[in-house]
Design a protein around this motif. Sequence first.
Motif, PDB file in Angstrom:
ATOM      1  N   THR A   1      34.241  30.245  36.870  1.00  0.00           N
ATOM      2  CA  THR A   1      35.546  29.888  37.409  1.00  0.00           C
ATOM      3  C   THR A   1      36.611  30.603  36.586  1.00  0.00           C
ATOM      4  O   THR A   1      36.458  30.799  35.387  1.00  0.00           O
ATOM      5  CB  THR A   1      35.787  28.367  37.364  1.00  0.00           C
ATOM      6  OG1 THR A   1      35.653  27.923  36.015  1.00  0.00           O
ATOM      7  CG2 THR A   1      34.786  27.638  38.239  1.00  0.00           C
ATOM      8  N   ILE A   2      37.680  31.012  37.277  1.00  0.00           N
ATOM      9  CA  ILE A   2      38.716  31.814  36.622  1.00  0.00           C
ATOM     10  C   ILE A   2      40.058  31.125  36.798  1.00  0.00           C
ATOM     11  O   ILE A   2      40.450  30.801  37.918  1.00  0.00           O
ATOM     12  CB  ILE A   2      38.790  33.217  37.246  1.00  0.00           C
ATOM     13  CG1 ILE A   2      37.414  33.893  37.180  1.00  0.00           C
ATOM     14  CG2 ILE A   2      39.834  34.071  36.536  1.00  0.00           C
ATOM     15  CD1 ILE A   2      37.323  35.145  38.022  1.00  0.00           C
ATOM     16  N   ILE A   3      40.743  30.894  35.677  1.00  0.00           N
ATOM     17  CA  ILE A   3      42.085  30.327  35.768  1.00  0.00           C
ATOM     18  C   ILE A   3      43.057  31.217  35.006  1.00  0.00           C
ATOM     19  O   ILE A   3      42.655  32.105  34.253  1.00  0.00           O
ATOM     20  CB  ILE A   3      42.148  28.884  35.199  1.00  0.00           C
ATOM     21  CG1 ILE A   3      41.608  28.868  33.773  1.00  0.00           C
ATOM     22  CG2 ILE A   3      41.389  27.920  36.075  1.00  0.00           C
ATOM     23  CD1 ILE A   3      41.830  27.557  33.069  1.00  0.00           C
ATOM     24  N   GLY A   4      44.330  30.966  35.235  1.00  0.00           N
ATOM     25  CA  GLY A   4      45.354  31.769  34.575  1.00  0.00           C
ATOM     26  C   GLY A   4      46.668  31.592  35.301  1.00  0.00           C
ATOM     27  O   GLY A   4      46.695  31.145  36.443  1.00  0.00           O
ATOM     28  N   GLY A   5      47.750  31.943  34.622  1.00  0.00           N
ATOM     29  CA  GLY A   5      49.076  31.769  35.214  1.00  0.00           C
ATOM     30  C   GLY A   5      49.328  32.731  36.358  1.00  0.00           C
ATOM     31  O   GLY A   5      48.502  33.594  36.659  1.00  0.00           O
ATOM     32  N   ASN A   6      50.482  32.594  36.989  1.00  0.00           N
ATOM     33  CA  ASN A   6      50.854  33.508  38.069  1.00  0.00           C
ATOM     34  C   ASN A   6      50.925  34.929  37.533  1.00  0.00           C
ATOM     35  O   ASN A   6      51.522  35.178  36.489  1.00  0.00           O
ATOM     36  CB  ASN A   6      52.221  33.140  38.649  1.00  0.00           C
ATOM     37  CG  ASN A   6      52.213  31.743  39.242  1.00  0.00           C
ATOM     38  OD1 ASN A   6      53.036  30.902  38.906  1.00  0.00           O
ATOM     39  ND2 ASN A   6      51.258  31.492  40.096  1.00  0.00           N
ATOM     40  N   GLY A   7      50.303  35.838  38.243  1.00  0.00           N
ATOM     41  CA  GLY A   7      50.370  37.233  37.862  1.00  0.00           C
ATOM     42  C   GLY A   7      49.518  37.581  36.656  1.00  0.00           C
ATOM     43  O   GLY A   7      49.692  38.631  36.044  1.00  0.00           O
ATOM     44  N   ALA A   8      48.581  36.709  36.322  1.00  0.00           N
ATOM     45  CA  ALA A   8      47.748  36.958  35.139  1.00  0.00           C
ATOM     46  C   ALA A   8      46.764  38.106  35.369  1.00  0.00           C
ATOM     47  O   ALA A   8      46.284  38.706  34.412  1.00  0.00           O
ATOM     48  CB  ALA A   8      46.981  35.692  34.773  1.00  0.00           C
ATOM     49  N   GLY A   9      46.480  38.388  36.644  1.00  0.00           N
ATOM     50  CA  GLY A   9      45.545  39.470  36.941  1.00  0.00           C
ATOM     51  C   GLY A   9      44.230  39.014  37.538  1.00  0.00           C
ATOM     52  O   GLY A   9      43.292  39.801  37.648  1.00  0.00           O
ATOM     53  N   LYS A  10      44.177  37.749  37.933  1.00  0.00           N
ATOM     54  CA  LYS A  10      42.924  37.212  38.479  1.00  0.00           C
ATOM     55  C   LYS A  10      42.532  37.912  39.776  1.00  0.00           C
ATOM     56  O   LYS A  10      41.418  38.415  39.909  1.00  0.00           O
ATOM     57  CB  LYS A  10      43.068  35.696  38.730  1.00  0.00           C
ATOM     58  CG  LYS A  10      43.606  34.929  37.534  1.00  0.00           C
ATOM     59  CD  LYS A  10      43.779  33.456  37.838  1.00  0.00           C
ATOM     60  CE  LYS A  10      44.840  33.125  38.876  1.00  0.00           C
ATOM     61  NZ  LYS A  10      46.228  33.294  38.432  1.00  0.00           N
ATOM     62  N   SER A  11      43.470  37.940  40.717  1.00  0.00           N
ATOM     63  CA  SER A  11      43.177  38.612  41.993  1.00  0.00           C
ATOM     64  C   SER A  11      42.918  40.090  41.766  1.00  0.00           C
ATOM     65  O   SER A  11      42.042  40.687  42.400  1.00  0.00           O
ATOM     66  CB  SER A  11      44.345  38.458  42.958  1.00  0.00           C
ATOM     67  OG  SER A  11      44.602  37.107  43.200  1.00  0.00           O
ATOM     68  N   THR A  12      43.678  40.664  40.847  1.00  0.00           N
ATOM     69  CA  THR A  12      43.515  42.087  40.576  1.00  0.00           C
ATOM     70  C   THR A  12      42.106  42.379  40.073  1.00  0.00           C
ATOM     71  O   THR A  12      41.497  43.383  40.455  1.00  0.00           O
ATOM     72  CB  THR A  12      44.563  42.554  39.549  1.00  0.00           C
ATOM     73  OG1 THR A  12      45.850  42.172  40.025  1.00  0.00           O
ATOM     74  CG2 THR A  12      44.526  44.051  39.360  1.00  0.00           C
ATOM     75  N   MET A  13      41.572  41.488  39.251  1.00  0.00           N
ATOM     76  CA  MET A  13      40.216  41.707  38.749  1.00  0.00           C
ATOM     77  C   MET A  13      39.206  41.670  39.910  1.00  0.00           C
ATOM     78  O   MET A  13      38.332  42.537  40.003  1.00  0.00           O
ATOM     79  CB  MET A  13      39.849  40.650  37.694  1.00  0.00           C
ATOM     80  CG  MET A  13      38.449  40.854  37.134  1.00  0.00           C
ATOM     81  SD  MET A  13      38.162  39.967  35.601  1.00  0.00           S
ATOM     82  CE  MET A  13      37.957  38.310  36.186  1.00  0.00           C
ATOM     83  N   LEU A  14      39.347  40.674  40.780  1.00  0.00           N
ATOM     84  CA  LEU A  14      38.419  40.605  41.914  1.00  0.00           C
ATOM     85  C   LEU A  14      38.582  41.821  42.831  1.00  0.00           C
ATOM     86  O   LEU A  14      37.605  42.354  43.347  1.00  0.00           O
ATOM     87  CB  LEU A  14      38.630  39.317  42.719  1.00  0.00           C
ATOM     88  CG  LEU A  14      38.350  37.981  42.030  1.00  0.00           C
ATOM     89  CD1 LEU A  14      38.002  36.916  43.054  1.00  0.00           C
ATOM     90  CD2 LEU A  14      37.237  38.054  41.007  1.00  0.00           C
ATOM     91  N   ASN A  15      39.837  42.255  43.029  1.00  0.00           N
ATOM     92  CA  ASN A  15      40.066  43.441  43.864  1.00  0.00           C
ATOM     93  C   ASN A  15      39.455  44.687  43.253  1.00  0.00           C
ATOM     94  O   ASN A  15      38.963  45.561  43.967  1.00  0.00           O
ATOM     95  CB  ASN A  15      41.564  43.655  44.096  1.00  0.00           C
ATOM     96  CG  ASN A  15      42.135  42.634  45.067  1.00  0.00           C
ATOM     97  OD1 ASN A  15      41.396  42.028  45.843  1.00  0.00           O
ATOM     98  ND2 ASN A  15      43.434  42.432  45.012  1.00  0.00           N
ATOM     99  N   ALA A  16      39.489  44.766  41.930  1.00  0.00           N
ATOM    100  CA  ALA A  16      38.873  45.915  41.259  1.00  0.00           C
ATOM    101  C   ALA A  16      37.371  45.924  41.527  1.00  0.00           C
ATOM    102  O   ALA A  16      36.784  46.969  41.811  1.00  0.00           O
ATOM    103  CB  ALA A  16      39.150  45.859  39.760  1.00  0.00           C
TER     104      ALA A  16
END
Lengths: 302, 264
Positions: free
Chosen positions: B36-51
């Motif tokens: 599970t991945i948590i983090g603030g807004n704009g932390a890069g979570k979606s970006t990591m999955l998109n990568a």
Amino acid sequence: MAFFDWLGALPGAAAQGIIWGIMAIGVYITYKILDVADLTVDGSICTGGAVCAVLVTSGVNVWVALAVATVAGILCGLLTGFFHTFMGIPAILAGILTQLILWSVNLKIMGQANLAVPSRAFKVLIAASRVPKSLLVLAGFMIVLIAVLYWFFGTEMGASLRATGSNIQMSRAQGINTELNKIFGLALSNGVVALSGALLTQYQGFADINMGRGAIVIGLASVIIGEAVTARFAKNFAVKLLGVILGGVIYYFVYQTVVFLGLDTDLLKMLSAIVVAIFLAVPYWKKRYFSNPKKKEEKRDA
Amino acid sequence: MLELKNITKTFFPGTVNEKVALNDVSITLNDGDFVTIIGGNGAGKSTMLNAIAGVWRPDCGQILIDGVDVTHLPEHKRAKYLGRVFQDPMMGTAKDMEIEENLALALRRGKRRGLRWRITRAEREQYRELLAGLDLGLETRMTAKVGLLSGGQRQAVTLLMATLKTPKLLLLDEHTAALDPKTAAKVLELTDQIIAEKKLTAMMVTHNMKDAIVHGNRLIMMHNGRIIFDVSGVEKKNLTVETLLEKFSQSSGEEFANDRALLN
Ligand SMILES: Nc1ncnc2c1ncn2[C@@H]1O[C@H](COP(=O)(O)OP(=O)(O)OP(=O)(O)O)[C@@H](O)[C@H]1O
Ligand SMILES: [Mg+2]
């Protein structure tokens, strides 16, 4: 008297309508299925006509001429697809560029701006002077085309094309090569359009550099009319395609009527464009001014 | 299973909007990990999955799935390894196509799509059973257009589609965030169930700290494009929201800023 003239002109209008309806099916493939606005058609319909005219007048079998014309249309679509995907040019602009290229190409193919294919002198499938036979032949083309497209869009490959048009992100996530599909769809569409151009050339007995001007608008009009007429019962894809052809026929009936009412036919293109513009605006207006009040409440709650 | 090696991604480089969304991120997932991945807004979570999904190429670094270097594979070619569910319920399905057509598209992920019929009778039976398992009544509406379904129903169908052809890695990006609490709980339960049944390796972004603690066997926290915290096993099980928040301010020197997370 005029009424009977009008009545007598209807079969001819129906034949023209089917031909433009076939072109409209090409437009349907890009505009409705692939969700790409492709303006190549104004040029590729003329390419089909020009190729057919040149081949038939030089003694080539008319079926071969039709086949080559279709292939020429496919090439036009490939070019637009190449501009759009490989070169990253927006679809509308890509189509306009191909259209402009085709203007020159079509002139070169014909060697002149207008090339006659009189049905007295050459063996052609359809002609305005033989309306009943032409109607029969065109009905045959229509049925075969609809059958082939119905089958194709029912296959895995066809479904992936529909998915590409419906939701491109999802398609990529499901492993569909969306760029390739767009190229393929554009090629298929313009192949159909060029086929209709070749038929039109035979029917009217000539190919002309201006024969495709405004074709996209007639195509869109046919798609829209066809949808409006068949909306209630058209769940089946084949019926939808039939509706598009019906749209073309209705369009030509209206055209014929305008002619007989003595209205200026020069105005017809403007009228079609305005009608199409209004129809295209309807979904937008609906969303904007008649949006579901329930949703608004939900937003207020949040 | 999955290896990210020094992935960096900068959006709008060289402009005033320059944003380092991923900053030298490295992580290795083991077979069967449910992270599970948590983090603030704009932390890069979606970006990591998109990568990982290949939406674009990273500026540098390497991505391996099961030892295969996929760094330069385009998105549609990587799809054969991945199942994906997005935050937006509209994004995972084709609304103009029937429920069963959508499932049939998903079953063919990673296969060549030829001129065979798009769906077989045997498949239909399989879909009927799977849909019945969702308990949403969709098994009787298999030829309905997906556009007619609610967000929750669509998300459930997307989840089925993502796992129909067993993926090597399941990527879930806040896939319950747009749903009402009850539906969200149901979709989450379904997620757990499918991951357990198929023994999937999965990454799930969530803004709900409790969910992040309860689900999965490993938790990572991201901040400013970096992974700042990575726990698994017993240590993860014993986490509480308070310790997580504390960990966050320790590692980042800031308060945890995610509007939605704080609401929970
Ligand atoms: N395609 C993109 N183009 C430009 N900038 C982007 C793009 N995707 C993400 N970013 C930027 O990169 C940063 C990280 O975004 P990302 O979407 O990964 O955050 P997140 O951790 O998923 O946050 P959230 O909880 O808001 O979803 C943000 O500043 C975002 O604006
Ligand atoms: Mg996000």
